[in-house]
Structure formats: structure tokens, C-alpha cells
Design an enzyme around this catalytic site. Structure first.
Site, mmCIF file in Angstrom:
data_model
loop_
_atom_site.group_PDB
_atom_site.id
_atom_site.type_symbol
_atom_site.label_atom_id
_atom_site.label_comp_id
_atom_site.label_asym_id
_atom_site.label_seq_id
_atom_site.Cartn_x
_atom_site.Cartn_y
_atom_site.Cartn_z
ATOM 1 N N ARG A 236 -10.520 -30.781 -50.351
ATOM 2 C CA ARG A 236 -11.395 -31.704 -49.629
ATOM 3 C C ARG A 236 -12.841 -31.603 -50.097
ATOM 4 O O ARG A 236 -13.673 -32.408 -49.699
ATOM 5 C CB ARG A 236 -11.343 -31.432 -48.120
ATOM 6 N N LYS B 242 -0.360 -42.864 -47.372
ATOM 7 C CA LYS B 242 -0.139 -41.563 -48.031
ATOM 8 C C LYS B 242 1.129 -40.889 -47.500
ATOM 9 O O LYS B 242 1.900 -40.290 -48.246
ATOM 10 C CB LYS B 242 -1.360 -40.677 -47.750
ATOM 11 N N ARG C 228 -1.998 -45.714 -28.969
ATOM 12 C CA ARG C 228 -2.406 -44.305 -28.988
ATOM 13 C C ARG C 228 -3.910 -44.203 -28.754
ATOM 14 O O ARG C 228 -4.678 -45.031 -29.234
ATOM 15 C CB ARG C 228 -2.055 -43.667 -30.335
ATOM 16 N N ARG D 230 -1.829 -51.058 -33.842
ATOM 17 C CA ARG D 230 -0.544 -50.363 -33.668
ATOM 18 C C ARG D 230 -0.179 -50.229 -32.194
ATOM 19 O O ARG D 230 -0.999 -49.862 -31.362
ATOM 20 C CB ARG D 230 -0.600 -48.956 -34.299
ATOM 21 N N ARG E 58 -13.558 -41.111 -38.388
ATOM 22 C CA ARG E 58 -12.625 -40.472 -39.324
ATOM 23 C C ARG E 58 -12.816 -41.023 -40.741
ATOM 24 O O ARG E 58 -12.779 -40.274 -41.720
ATOM 25 C CB ARG E 58 -11.174 -40.695 -38.860
#
Length: 232
Positions: free
Chosen positions: A103, A27, A175, A142, A186
Site C-alpha cells: 500500500r 478486484k 449496507r 447496491r 475510502r
């Protein structure tokens, strides 16, 4: 990427849309490109709130007071901020891409009420769709070089030497929130929130679902076809 391939499509001059997608769906890559393509504004919820607070406007002061007290900014204030941007933000003259709002179905209804009063309905509600397992692989792999922000991926874009930055040779880190447990929470929240909103826009006939597992260039091509009014 914003002008890539756009010449083959007959695009409208303006756009009013909502973009939805889970973390890692791309996004953040696509929304700014759409904004650039149409010279429209990308209204991301967090950025919009920060800008309103920094401006010292009446809406910004209201939002700051609520946030300082640890509360959630009301739907009415958020819709008023969007309205304020549409009316006064020069970058919104050719439309807007809403990112992070609505949302909930109630928020979607309040947004529609505001736009209907302006005789400006939404053109599209785009949902970037990708399998959770692929998202987990994308995000948990990542690796970042903290000093420069350079990013790598254990599988898709590994460094030349294990866990070391290609340029400086300094250690790479993962991270703290790029882990499976955090991401799982999430994603669960995202799906619970988004499913009813997507269903709302499907009923209105403007929901467009896009396969976000494709390369970003292929996703962009699909989006351009949607904006040009081609059936998907």
C-alpha cells in the site's frame, strides 16, 4: 470465468503479480479467477493475517499481539508472511496474486528486496481503473437480502418489486457503509495511497492499467492478453 477465453492465449505456466483497485472495481472477482487459471495463490492481506493468527505460528503470534493492542502490523511482518506463504503454502507453487499489499512505496521496496533475494521478481502490477462517479453509482445502488445474501442494484439489476427480494418477498436493505460519504472517504484514501505505488511500478516497467468499467468478461480478456505478453 477463469478458463473463459484462455485457450486463445499462450499463457505462461506461472505468475507473480500485484493487483490494485478501488472498492467496487471488481478486484474480488478477478483475483480469484487469476489464481484458479494459474493454480497460484491469492494472498489477500486480511485473509493472510487471519490465517497466520489461526495457525498459531510465530509470525501469527507476533501479529496477534500487535492487533490485540490496536496497533498496525509492521511491514517486516507482512513481508515475512508473504515469504512464508511462497515457501510453505502448496497453492503458491505456480506463483501468487498479492491483493492489499503493498500500500506504500516503502512496502513495495521491502517486497522487492525479499523477492530479489529469492531471484523472483514480479511479472505484473495490475491496476483496475474506473471513474469514481461510476463506482459511487455502482456501490451506493447496491441492495441486499440479509438472510440469503442475494444482491440487487437500483439501476443495473433492480428487484421485480421495489425494495423486495424476488424469491421471498422480504425487504431488501442497503449496507450502512454503502453510502456516498463513506465511499468518498475510502476512495480518497485509496487514491492517495495507490498513486505513488502505481508510479513506483510504472518506473519499473511492470504497471498495467486495465479499464474496469468494462463488463467482467471484457476485463478478464484484457488480463489474459496482458499475461500472454500482448501489448495493450
Amino acid at each position: 470465468m477463469s478458463t473463459n477465453g484462455s485457450s486463445e492465449f499462450k499463457l505462461p505456466k506461472a505468475i507473480r503479480m500485484v493487483i490494485m483497485g478501488p472498492p467496487g472495481s471488481g478486484k474480488g472477482t478477478q483475483a480469484p479467477s487469476i489464481a484458479e487459471q494459474f493454480c497460484a495463490c491469492h494472498l489477500a492481506t486480511g485473509d493472510m493475517l487471519r490465517a497466520a493468527v489461526a495457525s498459531g505460528s510465530e509470525l501469527g503470534k507476533q501479529a496477534k499481539k500487535i492487533m490485540d493492542a490496536g496497533g498496525l502490523v509492521s511491514d517486516e511482518i507482512m513481508v515475512d508472511m508473504i515469504k512464508d506463504n511462497i515457501e510453505n503454502n502448496a497453492t503458491c507453487k505456480n506463483g501468487f496474486i498479492l491483493d492489499g499489499f503493498p500500500r506504500t512505496v516503502v512496502q513495495a521496496e521491502k517486497l522487492d528486496e525479499m523477492l530479489d533475494a529469492r531471484k523472483q521478481g514480479l511479472d505484473h502490477a495490475v491496476e483496475l481503473v474506473i471513474d469514481d462517479a461510476l463506482l459511487v453509482a455502482r456501490i451506493t445502488g447496491r441492495l441486499v437480502h440479509p438472510a440469503s445474501g442475494r444482491s440487487y442494484h437500483r439501476i443495473f439489476n433492480p428487484p421485480a418489486r421495489l425494495m423486495l427480494d424476488d424469491v421471498t418477498g422480504e425487504p431488501l436493505v442497503q449496507r450502512s457503509d454503502d453510502n456516498e460519504a463513506t465511499l468518498g472517504k475510502r476512495l480518497k484514501t485509496y487514491h492517495e495511497q495507490t498513486a505513488p505505488v502505481a508510479a513506483y511500478y510504472r518506473r519499473k516497467g511492470i504497471l498495467r492499467r486495465v479499464d474496469a468499467a468494462q463488463k467482467p468478461s471484457a476485463v478478464w480478456h484484457t488480463l489474459l492478453a496482458i499475461f500472454a505478453g500482448q501489448k495493450q
